[in-house]
Scaffold this motif. Sequence first.
Motif, PDB file in Angstrom:
ATOM      1  N   THR A  31       0.795  -1.138   0.106  1.00 11.87           N
ATOM      2  CA  THR A  31      -0.143   0.000   0.021  1.00 11.87           C
ATOM      3  C   THR A  31       0.768   1.413   0.098  1.00 11.87           C
ATOM      4  OG1 THR A  31      -0.202  -0.081   2.475  1.00 11.87           O
ATOM      5  CG2 THR A  31      -1.918  -1.095   1.090  1.00 11.87           C
ATOM      6  N   TYR A  32       2.264   0.934  -0.120  1.00 11.12           N
ATOM      7  CA  TYR A  32       3.349   2.423  -0.128  1.00 11.12           C
ATOM      8  C   TYR A  32       3.407   2.461  -1.361  1.00 11.12           C
ATOM      9  CZ  TYR A  32       4.212   2.013   4.818  1.00 11.12           C
ATOM     10  OH  TYR A  32       4.061   2.360   6.177  1.00 11.12           O
ATOM     11  N   GLY A  33       3.690   4.006  -1.711  1.00  7.88           N
ATOM     12  CA  GLY A  33       4.162   4.555  -2.961  1.00  7.88           C
ATOM     13  C   GLY A  33       5.684   4.034  -3.123  1.00  7.88           C
ATOM     14  N   LYS A  34       6.298   3.879  -4.076  1.00 11.25           N
ATOM     15  CA  LYS A  34       7.836   3.687  -4.394  1.00 11.25           C
ATOM     16  C   LYS A  34       8.352   4.370  -5.331  1.00 11.25           C
ATOM     17  CE  LYS A  34       7.377  -1.122  -2.286  1.00 11.25           C
ATOM     18  NZ  LYS A  34       7.581  -2.586  -2.552  1.00 11.25           N
ATOM     19  N   GLY A  35       9.816   4.425  -5.102  1.00 11.15           N
ATOM     20  CA  GLY A  35      10.387   5.412  -6.180  1.00 11.15           C
ATOM     21  C   GLY A  35      11.894   5.172  -6.119  1.00 11.15           C
ATOM     22  N   TRP A  36      12.480   5.804  -7.065  1.00 15.38           N
ATOM     23  CA  TRP A  36      13.996   5.794  -7.264  1.00 15.38           C
ATOM     24  C   TRP A  36      14.320   7.076  -7.084  1.00 15.38           C
ATOM     25  CZ3 TRP A  36      16.384   1.112  -7.194  1.00 15.38           C
ATOM     26  CH2 TRP A  36      15.748  -0.200  -7.321  1.00 15.38           C
ATOM     27  N   PHE A  37      15.674   7.243  -6.620  1.00  8.57           N
ATOM     28  CA  PHE A  37      16.492   8.396  -6.594  1.00  8.57           C
ATOM     29  C   PHE A  37      17.935   8.139  -7.062  1.00  8.57           C
ATOM     30  CE2 PHE A  37      13.665  11.583  -4.442  1.00  8.57           C
ATOM     31  CZ  PHE A  37      12.576  10.579  -4.109  1.00  8.57           C
ATOM     32  N   ARG A  38      18.626   8.875  -7.299  1.00  9.16           N
ATOM     33  CA  ARG A  38      20.057   8.811  -7.588  1.00  9.16           C
ATOM     34  C   ARG A  38      20.910  10.082  -7.240  1.00  9.16           C
ATOM     35  NH1 ARG A  38      20.000   9.249 -14.400  1.00  9.16           N
ATOM     36  NH2 ARG A  38      19.878  11.392 -14.767  1.00  9.16           N
ATOM     37  N   GLN A  39      22.165   9.586  -6.941  1.00 11.69           N
ATOM     38  CA  GLN A  39      23.211  10.741  -6.653  1.00 11.69           C
ATOM     39  C   GLN A  39      24.370  10.303  -7.022  1.00 11.69           C
ATOM     40  OE1 GLN A  39      23.480  11.263  -2.211  1.00 11.69           O
ATOM     41  NE2 GLN A  39      24.244  13.407  -2.590  1.00 11.69           N
ATOM     42  N   ALA A  40      24.908  11.305  -7.863  1.00  9.70           N
ATOM     43  CA  ALA A  40      26.277  11.274  -8.423  1.00  9.70           C
ATOM     44  C   ALA A  40      27.082  11.940  -7.722  1.00  9.70           C
ATOM     45  CB  ALA A  40      26.293  11.889  -9.973  1.00  9.70           C
ATOM     46  N   PRO A  41      28.462  11.402  -7.793  1.00  7.97           N
ATOM     47  CA  PRO A  41      29.400  12.255  -6.956  1.00  7.97           C
ATOM     48  C   PRO A  41      29.523  13.657  -7.162  1.00  7.97           C
ATOM     49  CG  PRO A  41      30.490  10.148  -8.322  1.00  7.97           C
ATOM     50  CD  PRO A  41      28.937  10.562  -8.606  1.00  7.97           C
ATOM     51  N   GLY A  42      29.413  14.371  -5.824  1.00  8.32           N
ATOM     52  CA  GLY A  42      29.588  15.822  -5.658  1.00  8.32           C
ATOM     53  C   GLY A  42      28.132  16.472  -6.189  1.00  8.32           C
ATOM     54  N   LYS A  43      27.121  15.709  -6.556  1.00 12.12           N
ATOM     55  CA  LYS A  43      25.894  16.246  -6.605  1.00 12.12           C
ATOM     56  C   LYS A  43      24.826  15.949  -5.892  1.00 12.12           C
ATOM     57  CE  LYS A  43      26.583  16.520 -11.759  1.00 12.12           C
ATOM     58  NZ  LYS A  43      25.729  16.155 -12.974  1.00 12.12           N
ATOM     59  N   GLU A  44      23.715  16.662  -5.639  1.00 13.02           N
ATOM     60  CA  GLU A  44      22.615  16.390  -4.818  1.00 13.02           C
ATOM     61  C   GLU A  44      21.757  15.266  -5.240  1.00 13.02           C
ATOM     62  OE1 GLU A  44      21.810  20.904  -3.181  1.00 13.02           O
ATOM     63  OE2 GLU A  44      20.194  19.699  -4.009  1.00 13.02           O
ATOM     64  N   ARG A  45      21.117  14.503  -4.283  1.00 13.03           N
ATOM     65  CA  ARG A  45      20.290  13.538  -4.823  1.00 13.03           C
ATOM     66  C   ARG A  45      19.129  13.874  -5.600  1.00 13.03           C
ATOM     67  NH1 ARG A  45      17.569  11.262   0.331  1.00 13.03           N
ATOM     68  NH2 ARG A  45      15.997  13.070   0.086  1.00 13.03           N
ATOM     69  N   GLU A  46      18.789  13.227  -6.425  1.00 10.55           N
ATOM     70  CA  GLU A  46      18.008  13.582  -7.567  1.00 10.55           C
ATOM     71  C   GLU A  46      16.834  12.676  -7.719  1.00 10.55           C
ATOM     72  OE1 GLU A  46      18.173  14.466 -12.583  1.00 10.55           O
ATOM     73  OE2 GLU A  46      19.610  13.334 -11.519  1.00 10.55           O
TER      74      GLU A  46
END
Length: 123
Positions: A31-46
């Motif tokens: 019943t939860y929403g799910k997702g994906w994020f990414r973080q490259a070196p030196g960058k903020e999470r996206e």
Amino acid sequence: QVQLVESGGGLVQAGGSLRLSCAASGRTFSTYGKGWFRQAPGKEREFVAAISWSGDNTRIADSVKGRFTISRDNGKNTVYLQMNDLKPEDTAVYYCAADLGYSRIAAGTADYWGQGTQVTVSS
């Protein structure tokens, strides 16, 4: 103990494909929403992608739209990120997230996070 465990990362050449999986354990996330994020070196999470608990609603970041697809299998308590036509700029650690609010994930936050899986795209 609640756990989100990502798998499927690795090294791939530009233009290639990978499918990331995120398996949930410790509780039922159907019943939860799910997702994906990414973080490259030196960058903020996206933010990358989000999917509602039913799978009826999805949201994909403009940077990956047309190349990445998010899906889920509630019977397996797993969410997937299919990544096609990968580019070197897709190189990052990819994190799975879960939250009761699908919109919260799309807005960039979540209550539960995985440890991440590395995706490296060579040119």
